[in-house]
Design an enzyme around this catalytic site. Sequence first.
Site, PDB file in Angstrom:
ATOM      1  N   ASN A  85      74.819  37.244   6.157  1.00  0.00           N
ATOM      2  CA  ASN A  85      74.312  38.612   6.117  1.00  0.00           C
ATOM      3  C   ASN A  85      72.917  38.594   5.499  1.00  0.00           C
ATOM      4  O   ASN A  85      72.727  38.051   4.408  1.00  0.00           O
ATOM      5  CB  ASN A  85      75.249  39.495   5.284  1.00  0.00           C
ATOM      6  CG  ASN A  85      74.850  40.958   5.335  1.00  0.00           C
ATOM      7  OD1 ASN A  85      73.799  41.329   4.807  1.00  0.00           O
ATOM      8  ND2 ASN A  85      75.660  41.785   5.968  1.00  0.00           N
ATOM      9  N   SER A  95      76.072  42.336  10.608  1.00  0.00           N
ATOM     10  CA  SER A  95      75.451  43.589  10.200  1.00  0.00           C
ATOM     11  C   SER A  95      76.570  44.478   9.679  1.00  0.00           C
ATOM     12  O   SER A  95      77.551  44.728  10.391  1.00  0.00           O
ATOM     13  CB  SER A  95      74.746  44.235  11.388  1.00  0.00           C
ATOM     14  OG  SER A  95      74.039  45.375  10.957  1.00  0.00           O
ATOM     15  N   GLU A  96      76.446  44.935   8.434  1.00  0.00           N
ATOM     16  CA  GLU A  96      77.622  45.491   7.761  1.00  0.00           C
ATOM     17  C   GLU A  96      78.083  46.836   8.312  1.00  0.00           C
ATOM     18  O   GLU A  96      79.171  47.294   7.981  1.00  0.00           O
ATOM     19  CB  GLU A  96      77.431  45.533   6.246  1.00  0.00           C
ATOM     20  CG  GLU A  96      76.309  46.400   5.732  1.00  0.00           C
ATOM     21  CD  GLU A  96      75.042  45.602   5.467  1.00  0.00           C
ATOM     22  OE1 GLU A  96      74.778  44.620   6.198  1.00  0.00           O
ATOM     23  OE2 GLU A  96      74.298  45.967   4.527  1.00  0.00           O
ATOM     24  N   ASN A  97      77.266  47.482   9.159  1.00  0.00           N
ATOM     25  CA  ASN A  97      77.786  48.689   9.800  1.00  0.00           C
ATOM     26  C   ASN A  97      78.887  48.379  10.807  1.00  0.00           C
ATOM     27  O   ASN A  97      79.675  49.270  11.119  1.00  0.00           O
ATOM     28  CB  ASN A  97      76.661  49.505  10.450  1.00  0.00           C
ATOM     29  CG  ASN A  97      75.708  48.678  11.273  1.00  0.00           C
ATOM     30  OD1 ASN A  97      75.416  47.513  10.965  1.00  0.00           O
ATOM     31  ND2 ASN A  97      75.202  49.266  12.336  1.00  0.00           N
ATOM     32  N   SER A 110      84.558  45.704   8.697  1.00  0.00           N
ATOM     33  CA  SER A 110      83.345  44.973   8.352  1.00  0.00           C
ATOM     34  C   SER A 110      83.347  44.587   6.878  1.00  0.00           C
ATOM     35  O   SER A 110      83.047  43.440   6.512  1.00  0.00           O
ATOM     36  CB  SER A 110      82.128  45.845   8.659  1.00  0.00           C
ATOM     37  OG  SER A 110      80.938  45.158   8.361  1.00  0.00           O
TER      38      SER A 110
END
Lengths: 234, 234, 209, 209
Positions: D23, D46-48, D88
């Site tokens: 990340n 991508s943490e979304n 996520s």
Amino acid sequence: MKKVFKDADAALDGTLFDGMLIAAGGFGLCGIPELLIAAIKKAGTKNLTVASNNCGVDGFGLGQLLDTRQIKKMMSSYVGENAEFMRQFLSKELEVEFNPQGTLAERMRAGGAGIPGFYTKTGVGTIIAEGKEHKDFNGETYILERGIVADLSIVKAWKADPSGNLVFRKTARNFNPPAATCGKICVAEVEEIVPLGSLDPDTIHTPGIYVHRIIQGEHEKRIEQRTTRKREAA
Amino acid sequence: MKKVFKDADAALDGTLFDGMLIAAGGFGLCGIPELLIAAIKKAGTKNLTVASNNCGVDGFGLGQLLDTRQIKKMMSSYVGENAEFMRQFLSKELEVEFNPQGTLAERMRAGGAGIPGFYTKTGVGTIIAEGKEHKDFNGETYILERGIVADLSIVKAWKADPSGNLVFRKTARNFNPPAATCGKICVAEVEEIVPLGSLDPDTIHTPGIYVHRIIQGEHEKRIEQRTTRKREAA
Amino acid sequence: MAWDRNQMAARAAQELQDGWYVNLGIGIPTLVANYIPKGVEVTLQSENGMLGMGPFPFEGEEDADLINAGKQTVTELPQTAFFDSSQSFAMIRGGKIAMAILGAMEVAENGDLANWMIPGKLVKGMGGAMDLVAGVGRVVVVMDHTNKAGESKVLKSCSLPLTGKAVVDRIISNLGVLDVVPGGLKIVELADGVTEAELRAATEANIVN
Amino acid sequence: MAWDRNQMAARAAQELQDGWYVNLGIGIPTLVANYIPKGVEVTLQSENGMLGMGPFPFEGEEDADLINAGKQTVTELPQTAFFDSSQSFAMIRGGKIAMAILGAMEVAENGDLANWMIPGKLVKGMGGAMDLVAGVGRVVVVMDHTNKAGESKVLKSCSLPLTGKAVVDRIISNLGVLDVVPGGLKIVELADGVTEAELRAATEANIVN
């Protein structure tokens, strides 16, 4: 980053040790990692603790590891479709920790999600709650259940791509996705490895990050209760 | 069992009351329930607490409910893409409860899953942990976070069928599925309502059981940060 | 005279309301699906990971990947959705299922339910029963009022290990329908040809008026 | 002399190992993607809700439904998978991400990290930073060694509110590379043209040998 292995023996190589905790997907005989279970039998790993909703039947699925006395303890919600299981259980050769089915599924999911404990109403006031921390939230009592982190997860999917993205089919999904997340290593067996890019990224059930090794193989997919209805005459 | 409503006003009818807690899907301006937010503005419901990762921008998304001073408190992880937000926040007209992004998502998921509390390492040793119960598991310290149960969830999906099964598209999925689960009532707006039976049952992201009302509508789908690269000359 | 298995299932089907999501247990509760009233649309949940469970498949169309919580082959419907077991019990625990109709070994007047183990006998496990009774909106038990020895299964307090504490809302037995209310059970309905005296005689639990 | 933003990003890219899921934070960490060594295959999270994040789209091909955690339009790759935000962060919290490369306002010699708020100034929130530093396998910070006033950002203890306690493993600054070890920081590498004396002078934290 090579995740595809030639067979179950190769995929399990170096992952097995006596006394380990294995999380296995499957519900009844549906969606069980047949090939990996057979390979663990062949490897002869002993004193296993296995977290799995059920324990197969005589001679198939996890039942095979009972015949060889490789399982020391089961963490399950429903067992005993299996004469050898019951013999070992009643003679106390086999230890069984009963978990409510949803608690077992959530414990796997929690273990994989970095959640060491969560509160649930399930089992409050029953023997399942004995010895567990109780806590009130908004006037209701809940018990603390722990996340399960396994040394190894074994799961069965329908399709995988070489990056380890998994897709399951119908109710064969069951415990496989939570089991896949809770293993320090996860090995998946699938019916078909498809080329990278051929799975729709919106439809992947278990992203490849959870899956370390993959094999493709033939599955017996035995049916436990074949129930049908008759076609009405036209 | 009629879940399809003609527009956002009709779908929200009877669900709104002053002082209520609303959980909203979306990340930034991506996958936000535009039409339902606009209808809440029109309805004029006051003193709202809104659990949403962000709070829109000036005049769009949840930002619209700031202009009308309908929001009393935000539960968010990142805010302030928005001048009016910052004005109200700095003047203490608006209360903000900061949640780490993953804690917020998990709190919604927990609330929908009947889990009133769970332990996480996120935020230990920071101001987020202040006043929260600490507990050690396997020699590490975790804090207790609470599930969120909202009076109403508003979410935006790509497609729905009339039974409320939802499918999301790409990263517009984000907070929508956990938000959908944590509302006592969930209203979904979608780009297209497709006939029953036209969604593959293996690819449904949010099963219809979570979704009480659905509307179809046109979405602006504004882009917050338009970043591109140039094509190399051939 | 009293209700037989099918009559009990038919009576239990009267509990269903249009639009409800429902979980049916194994045994008599499974038969309830045959008696869903016309105009009442009910979606059946199977806790292994399915909403919108259809009938058994036609012979030759069984699919090993498509079973219910009783491990029987079933079919899908146009509204069917599949999900994993953690999601399935998230919806059960989260109160999204309006009603579960379950079998029982014993029910107590405070709503305690025992339906998973008999000490000293073969214990197979609780499966999803504890999750269901703890999580669903309303728990209806369908069972014979007495055991084979003629002893009441509707008790002051359960003798067997519990599945859930104070979880049962309504009992539908071969003798009638009883609700769990403050102080005990309340008779809602008598089965065909059953007198109140007969029902009371077969019931150990306190019956309130 | 010291490293510029791109040189810092290039040095940070050396941290990446084949097969890792990584990340990258906003700012200099985003540039790391431009310097991934040949033969090293890294999957960006991508943490979304995305694994396998591709480059920015070509002009005219932006998709409002396809953004990264910085809300920038991006593209997908053949191995891309989408998921919801709870999933996520389940993978982040669960330790499935091998490394996060993040910016910082301050780092302390015990690995404390501050990168989300300055009291009295505009607070926008921590986003996913607290989850990342608590959950990922290894945290590498990329930042200027000193602030605009020339004061060290590599401190004995952080003055700003923390993002995480004892979470940083390695610092890559314009002046060099330091590891968090028992007792303080250990110099791993000096930036081009930077002397150890210069690095020490710019560092408030204890440096151990």
